[in-house]
Design a protein around this motif. Sequence first.
Motif, PDB file in Angstrom:
ATOM      1  N   UNK A 170       0.794  -1.223   0.000  1.00 18.39           N
ATOM      2  CA  UNK A 170       0.000   0.000   0.000  1.00 18.39           C
ATOM      3  C   UNK A 170       0.831   1.280   0.000  1.00 18.39           C
ATOM      4  N   UNK A 171       2.019   1.239   0.561  1.00 15.37           N
ATOM      5  CA  UNK A 171       2.797   2.472   0.721  1.00 15.37           C
ATOM      6  C   UNK A 171       3.864   2.637  -0.359  1.00 15.37           C
ATOM      7  N   UNK A 172       3.769   1.836  -1.396  1.00 19.45           N
ATOM      8  CA  UNK A 172       4.772   1.904  -2.448  1.00 19.45           C
ATOM      9  C   UNK A 172       4.635   3.197  -3.239  1.00 19.45           C
ATOM     10  N   UNK A 173       5.779   3.740  -3.657  1.00 18.37           N
ATOM     11  CA  UNK A 173       5.792   4.920  -4.527  1.00 18.37           C
ATOM     12  C   UNK A 173       6.238   4.471  -5.911  1.00 18.37           C
ATOM     13  N   UNK A 174       5.438   4.793  -6.904  1.00 25.66           N
ATOM     14  CA  UNK A 174       5.757   4.363  -8.261  1.00 25.66           C
ATOM     15  C   UNK A 174       6.945   5.126  -8.849  1.00 25.66           C
ATOM     16  N   UNK A 175       7.037   6.404  -8.572  1.00 26.09           N
ATOM     17  CA  UNK A 175       8.108   7.216  -9.168  1.00 26.09           C
ATOM     18  C   UNK A 175       9.469   6.678  -8.725  1.00 26.09           C
ATOM     19  N   UNK A 176      10.302   6.342  -9.698  1.00 23.82           N
ATOM     20  CA  UNK A 176      11.622   5.814  -9.411  1.00 23.82           C
ATOM     21  C   UNK A 176      11.672   4.321  -9.164  1.00 23.82           C
ATOM     22  N   UNK A 177      10.521   3.653  -9.238  1.00 24.01           N
ATOM     23  CA  UNK A 177      10.447   2.223  -8.935  1.00 24.01           C
ATOM     24  C   UNK A 177      10.971   1.390 -10.101  1.00 24.01           C
ATOM     25  N   UNK A 178      11.768   0.384  -9.773  1.00 22.49           N
ATOM     26  CA  UNK A 178      12.181  -0.622 -10.752  1.00 22.49           C
ATOM     27  C   UNK A 178      11.445  -1.912 -10.416  1.00 22.49           C
ATOM     28  N   UNK A 179      10.526  -2.297 -11.284  1.00 23.32           N
ATOM     29  CA  UNK A 179       9.615  -3.408 -11.005  1.00 23.32           C
ATOM     30  C   UNK A 179       9.726  -4.443 -12.120  1.00 23.32           C
ATOM     31  N   UNK A 180       8.888  -5.466 -12.041  1.00 24.72           N
ATOM     32  CA  UNK A 180       8.786  -6.483 -13.096  1.00 24.72           C
ATOM     33  C   UNK A 180       7.330  -6.590 -13.513  1.00 24.72           C
ATOM     34  N   UNK A 181       7.088  -6.921 -14.780  1.00 25.71           N
ATOM     35  CA  UNK A 181       5.707  -7.025 -15.255  1.00 25.71           C
ATOM     36  C   UNK A 181       5.671  -7.768 -16.586  1.00 25.71           C
ATOM     37  N   UNK A 182       4.463  -8.195 -16.929  1.00 27.60           N
ATOM     38  CA  UNK A 182       4.199  -8.666 -18.281  1.00 27.60           C
ATOM     39  C   UNK A 182       2.790  -8.242 -18.660  1.00 27.60           C
ATOM     40  N   UNK A 183       2.557  -8.165 -19.957  1.00 29.53           N
ATOM     41  CA  UNK A 183       1.282  -7.720 -20.513  1.00 29.53           C
ATOM     42  C   UNK A 183       0.803  -8.813 -21.462  1.00 29.53           C
ATOM     43  N   UNK A 205       3.703 -25.024 -22.089  1.00 27.46           N
ATOM     44  CA  UNK A 205       2.295 -24.770 -22.412  1.00 27.46           C
ATOM     45  C   UNK A 205       1.899 -23.425 -21.821  1.00 27.46           C
ATOM     46  N   UNK A 206       0.775 -22.854 -22.264  1.00 27.98           N
ATOM     47  CA  UNK A 206       0.421 -21.506 -21.818  1.00 27.98           C
ATOM     48  C   UNK A 206       0.345 -21.378 -20.301  1.00 27.98           C
ATOM     49  N   UNK A 207       1.107 -20.443 -19.768  1.00 27.94           N
ATOM     50  CA  UNK A 207       1.102 -20.163 -18.336  1.00 27.94           C
ATOM     51  C   UNK A 207       1.608 -18.744 -18.136  1.00 27.94           C
ATOM     52  N   UNK A 208       0.683 -17.833 -17.828  1.00 23.16           N
ATOM     53  CA  UNK A 208       1.063 -16.443 -17.598  1.00 23.16           C
ATOM     54  C   UNK A 208       1.560 -16.209 -16.174  1.00 23.16           C
ATOM     55  N   UNK A 209       1.283 -17.147 -15.281  1.00 26.76           N
ATOM     56  CA  UNK A 209       1.638 -16.972 -13.866  1.00 26.76           C
ATOM     57  C   UNK A 209       3.079 -17.414 -13.611  1.00 26.76           C
ATOM     58  N   UNK A 210       4.002 -16.807 -14.334  1.00 23.51           N
ATOM     59  CA  UNK A 210       5.410 -17.180 -14.225  1.00 23.51           C
ATOM     60  C   UNK A 210       6.252 -15.907 -14.121  1.00 23.51           C
ATOM     61  N   UNK A 211       6.387 -15.371 -12.906  1.00 22.62           N
ATOM     62  CA  UNK A 211       7.092 -14.090 -12.737  1.00 22.62           C
ATOM     63  C   UNK A 211       8.546 -14.130 -13.183  1.00 22.62           C
ATOM     64  N   UNK A 212       9.133 -15.335 -13.282  1.00 22.07           N
ATOM     65  CA  UNK A 212      10.512 -15.396 -13.751  1.00 22.07           C
ATOM     66  C   UNK A 212      10.634 -14.982 -15.218  1.00 22.07           C
ATOM     67  N   UNK A 213       9.506 -14.885 -15.917  1.00 20.31           N
ATOM     68  CA  UNK A 213       9.521 -14.445 -17.310  1.00 20.31           C
ATOM     69  C   UNK A 213       8.955 -13.038 -17.485  1.00 20.31           C
ATOM     70  N   UNK A 214       8.795 -12.293 -16.410  1.00 23.27           N
ATOM     71  CA  UNK A 214       8.369 -10.899 -16.527  1.00 23.27           C
ATOM     72  C   UNK A 214       9.543 -10.059 -17.043  1.00 23.27           C
TER      73      UNK A 214
END
Length: 220
Positions: A170-183, A205-214
């Motif tokens: 909840x207290x995260x600040x987006x500005x300056x953040x280095x994050x991981x994501x996929x679309x 096989x299809x699996x979007x729930x794999x943060x190691x590939x973000x």
Amino acid sequence: MEKSKTLHVQEIKTDKEIDLAVVSELLEERTELHSIDLLNWSEFQYLPEVQFRIAHHDNQIWLKYYVNEKSILAEVTETNGGVSNDSCVEFFFDPQANGNYYNFEFNCVGVTHLAYGPGRAGRTFVDPGIIEKEIKVNSTLGNRPFIEKSGNHTWEMTIIIPATSLVRDKHIRLKGLSAKANFYKCGNKTAEAHYISWNPVGTDSPDFHRPEFFGQVIFE
């Protein structure tokens, strides 16, 4: 497999009163288009045309998706329902880049599914009241469900995600953040099931729930 991507998310500053129409306009004016166009699994070869824009403002993530596909489906009506069965766009976001991520999923009429956790199993749903209060979505297809419609269809979706909806961070600040994501874009139960991504996913096989590939997402 293709090399992992890095996306720089610019900050948009404006004195305008923020609503979805203004967000759509500012994203159009000030950000570049990115493509969701990777076919990671040979058995699923249908490739709809999908692009997105992204920015941040006042600790909010702004997203706009553009979709052109052969058929559209919007049967799920319940928040946190199985929207990935419908014509669906998704944003999986790991703000701390530590493997704990949020899966934001939106069917083409804006019904939202949001949970968090470290993997596909044992995810914790975000309270529907929080989702419906905080996350703003507008689709050019409206907000009413419908059975599948064939023929080519083009639609756009604008989304405002305040950081306060990241209930575990909840207290995260987006500005300056280095994050991981996929679309992503998917449609489990559409006439041509499809699973496409922005950053490559190296599973059998299809699996979007794999943060190691973000991919890496840097908020400027």
